[in-house]
Design an enzyme around this catalytic site. Sequence first.
Site, PDB file in Angstrom:
ATOM      1  N   GLU A 248      41.018  29.259  39.029  1.00 41.33           N
ATOM      2  CA  GLU A 248      42.086  28.868  39.966  1.00 41.33           C
ATOM      3  C   GLU A 248      41.598  29.274  41.346  1.00 41.33           C
ATOM      4  O   GLU A 248      41.623  30.451  41.690  1.00 41.33           O
ATOM      5  CB  GLU A 248      43.394  29.619  39.691  1.00 41.33           C
ATOM      6  N   CYS A 282      47.705  30.299  47.911  1.00 40.94           N
ATOM      7  CA  CYS A 282      46.784  29.184  47.636  1.00 40.94           C
ATOM      8  C   CYS A 282      47.443  27.827  47.753  1.00 40.94           C
ATOM      9  O   CYS A 282      46.798  26.855  48.095  1.00 40.94           O
ATOM     10  CB  CYS A 282      46.188  29.351  46.241  1.00 40.94           C
TER      11      CYS A 282
HETATM   12  P1  NAD Z   1      37.932  36.560  46.174  1.00 39.30           P
HETATM   13  O1  NAD Z   1      37.198  35.416  45.600  1.00 39.30           O
HETATM   14  O2  NAD Z   1      37.330  37.281  47.297  1.00 39.30           O
HETATM   15  O3  NAD Z   1      38.226  37.650  45.047  1.00 39.30           O
HETATM   16  C1  NAD Z   1      38.941  37.325  43.869  1.00 39.30           C
HETATM   17  C2  NAD Z   1      38.468  38.242  42.751  1.00 39.30           C
HETATM   18  O4  NAD Z   1      37.149  37.849  42.378  1.00 39.30           O
HETATM   19  C3  NAD Z   1      38.373  39.707  43.159  1.00 39.30           C
HETATM   20  O5  NAD Z   1      38.809  40.531  42.105  1.00 39.30           O
HETATM   21  C4  NAD Z   1      36.892  39.878  43.422  1.00 39.30           C
HETATM   22  O6  NAD Z   1      36.452  41.211  43.294  1.00 39.30           O
HETATM   23  C5  NAD Z   1      36.300  38.980  42.354  1.00 39.30           C
HETATM   24  N1  NAD Z   1      34.935  38.532  42.604  1.00 39.30           N
HETATM   25  C6  NAD Z   1      34.367  38.228  43.777  1.00 39.30           C
HETATM   26  N2  NAD Z   1      33.074  37.873  43.597  1.00 39.30           N
HETATM   27  C7  NAD Z   1      32.840  37.939  42.268  1.00 39.30           C
HETATM   28  C8  NAD Z   1      31.691  37.713  41.439  1.00 39.30           C
HETATM   29  N3  NAD Z   1      30.521  37.336  41.956  1.00 39.30           N
HETATM   30  N4  NAD Z   1      31.805  37.889  40.117  1.00 39.30           N
HETATM   31  C9  NAD Z   1      32.980  38.261  39.564  1.00 39.30           C
HETATM   32  N5  NAD Z   1      34.088  38.533  40.293  1.00 39.30           N
HETATM   33  C10 NAD Z   1      34.026  38.354  41.634  1.00 39.30           C
HETATM   34  O7  NAD Z   1      39.388  36.011  46.562  1.00 39.30           O
HETATM   35  P2  NAD Z   1      40.557  36.792  47.291  1.00 39.30           P
HETATM   36  O8  NAD Z   1      40.174  36.960  48.725  1.00 39.30           O
HETATM   37  O9  NAD Z   1      40.975  37.986  46.517  1.00 39.30           O
HETATM   38  O10 NAD Z   1      41.745  35.738  47.166  1.00 39.30           O
HETATM   39  C11 NAD Z   1      41.903  34.688  48.042  1.00 39.30           C
HETATM   40  C12 NAD Z   1      41.396  33.387  47.453  1.00 39.30           C
HETATM   41  O11 NAD Z   1      42.004  33.176  46.178  1.00 39.30           O
HETATM   42  C13 NAD Z   1      41.806  32.190  48.286  1.00 39.30           C
HETATM   43  O12 NAD Z   1      40.750  31.265  48.358  1.00 39.30           O
HETATM   44  C14 NAD Z   1      42.974  31.603  47.509  1.00 39.30           C
HETATM   45  O13 NAD Z   1      43.200  30.222  47.739  1.00 39.30           O
HETATM   46  C15 NAD Z   1      42.565  31.874  46.111  1.00 39.30           C
HETATM   47  N6  NAD Z   1      43.720  31.881  45.229  1.00 39.30           N
HETATM   48  C16 NAD Z   1      43.881  30.837  44.378  1.00 39.30           C
HETATM   49  C17 NAD Z   1      45.005  30.779  43.554  1.00 39.30           C
HETATM   50  C18 NAD Z   1      45.196  29.642  42.592  1.00 39.30           C
HETATM   51  O14 NAD Z   1      46.056  29.774  41.732  1.00 39.30           O
HETATM   52  N7  NAD Z   1      44.458  28.555  42.687  1.00 39.30           N
HETATM   53  C19 NAD Z   1      45.960  31.795  43.615  1.00 39.30           C
HETATM   54  C20 NAD Z   1      45.757  32.853  44.488  1.00 39.30           C
HETATM   55  C21 NAD Z   1      44.632  32.891  45.301  1.00 39.30           C
END
Ligand code: NAD
Length: 479
Positions: A248, A282
């Site tokens: 997501e 999001c």
């Molecule tokens: P992010 O991608 O920075 O982090 C999300 C999670 O992924 C964190 O726990 C992070 O530590 C982990 N992560 C990062 N790199 C990784 C890797 N290489 N391997 C494994 N895990 C990894 O996102 P964020 O800043 O926490 O959240 C914002 C983003 O999330 C925005 O782009 C938003 O649109 C999206 N989002 C999407 C939804 C949806 O339902 N589609 C809902 C909420 C947020």
Amino acid sequence: MKHYKQYINGRFIDSNASSVIEILNPCTEEIISTISTGTVEDANHALEAAQASQPAWEALPAIKRAAFLHKMADVIRENRVFLAETLSKEQAKVIGLAQVEIDVTADYFDYNAGWARRIEGEIIQSDREKEHIYLHKVPIGVAVGICPWNFPFFVMARKVAASLITGNTCVIKPSSEAPNTVMEFADLIQKIDLPTGVLNFVCGSGRTVGNALSKSPITGIISLTGSVGAGQQIISAAAENITKVSLELGGKAPAIVCADANMELAVNAIVASKVIFSGQVCNCAERVYVEDRIYDEFVDKLTKKMSQVTVEDALTGTNADMSSLVSKAQIDKISEMVEFAKKEGAEVLVGGKRDEKFDKGYFYKPTLLTNVSQNMEIIQEEVFGPVLPVMKFSTLDEAIALSNDCQFGLTSSIFSENYNNIMRATNGLHFGETYVNREHFEAIQGFHAGWKKSGVGGADGKHGMEEYLHTRVVYAQYY
Ligand code: NAD
């Protein structure tokens, strides 16, 4: 100051890493808690615990697994005010919205528990005599849930509830930006006698803990909610063992406003969609396309409404619409995007800068931009903040084409009183979700799924629950 530990195999343990992650209250920039930085060993330890407990968990009748989910809902409700305050403090979510997130999370556990008696297979007619073809739905094994900071509590439940009811065990990696409420939940579930190892929480960086969880052969499914970049890295890590992913990711939701729309409703819904959690959602409206015949009047009304948005400290502000952004990195990114849009010719009708009313925190003014064009960064890239760019269109086909001209495909909306416009838009928009005459926000019984770079798979409802199930086919021949 509170210090949180990893929760692995039914015990709180401090990881071997010498460093701790400091959690700030974004409104005050004060450190409010620390958590030990999880390591690769912690990730593997948690996966092994989940793997060891999975066969017994799967063997429990689903209705008994459901009873644990109801108990999770109960402990959340019993502690709802405390959890909402914790959530509000760690990520500057206005207290009213934080309370909604906590309450909906309890509902989410109850809702998923309701699937216990409805996880169904099929029996299919065979082409052979004396044969039945059975489709069984079976758990995948160990589910890994990797969570973002924006709805850290609810998104955790999306992964935990769906994986546990279907007979999987689970390892959750909370975001390092906002782990406190999730770790308080880990503490609360100690009271419900969940079998050891069924649910584990490891906090740490994406590149170490997240990567180790994603590439382990123990992991059966990785469910990420996060950015496109993290999704791409997780797909690479999952490639090692061809592990199933459910992603997501980000969005760039268009809102189309036709000349026949109920203008009051459209203005209110679009502003509500933009300022909820300061635009860090999001599915927030990220760009507005307005039919040329009503453009001037609509923009006047939107300007008035955006100017009335109230901004306060998340916890103490009474009835504030929004608060600080989550971090310095977030406000720096948004400021840069708006400055760049201005250089490219965007006109600022409201806001367009940091909020100087506050001497601490990461407050950015609700912002309305016009004079923007389709190929500008502000129209193409996710802002994830309280910034709304508005463009004009002359035909609905053009509005649909402009909406679809984007790498993302998460949510979209149309405002119109005309049946044909609505039907054309809901069929023509290439997005997983379309809202008609209402604000952007999904329901727990729907299906939240992005197309294109917004992800694969999805969450919520029956289809979200089924993400966590394998389908096994048995060809049963008899004499
Ligand atoms: P992010 O991608 O920075 O982090 C999300 C999670 O992924 C964190 O726990 C992070 O530590 C982990 N992560 C990062 N790199 C990784 C890797 N290489 N391997 C494994 N895990 C990894 O996102 P964020 O800043 O926490 O959240 C914002 C983003 O999330 C925005 O782009 C938003 O649109 C999206 N989002 C999407 C939804 C949806 O339902 N589609 C809902 C909420 C947020």
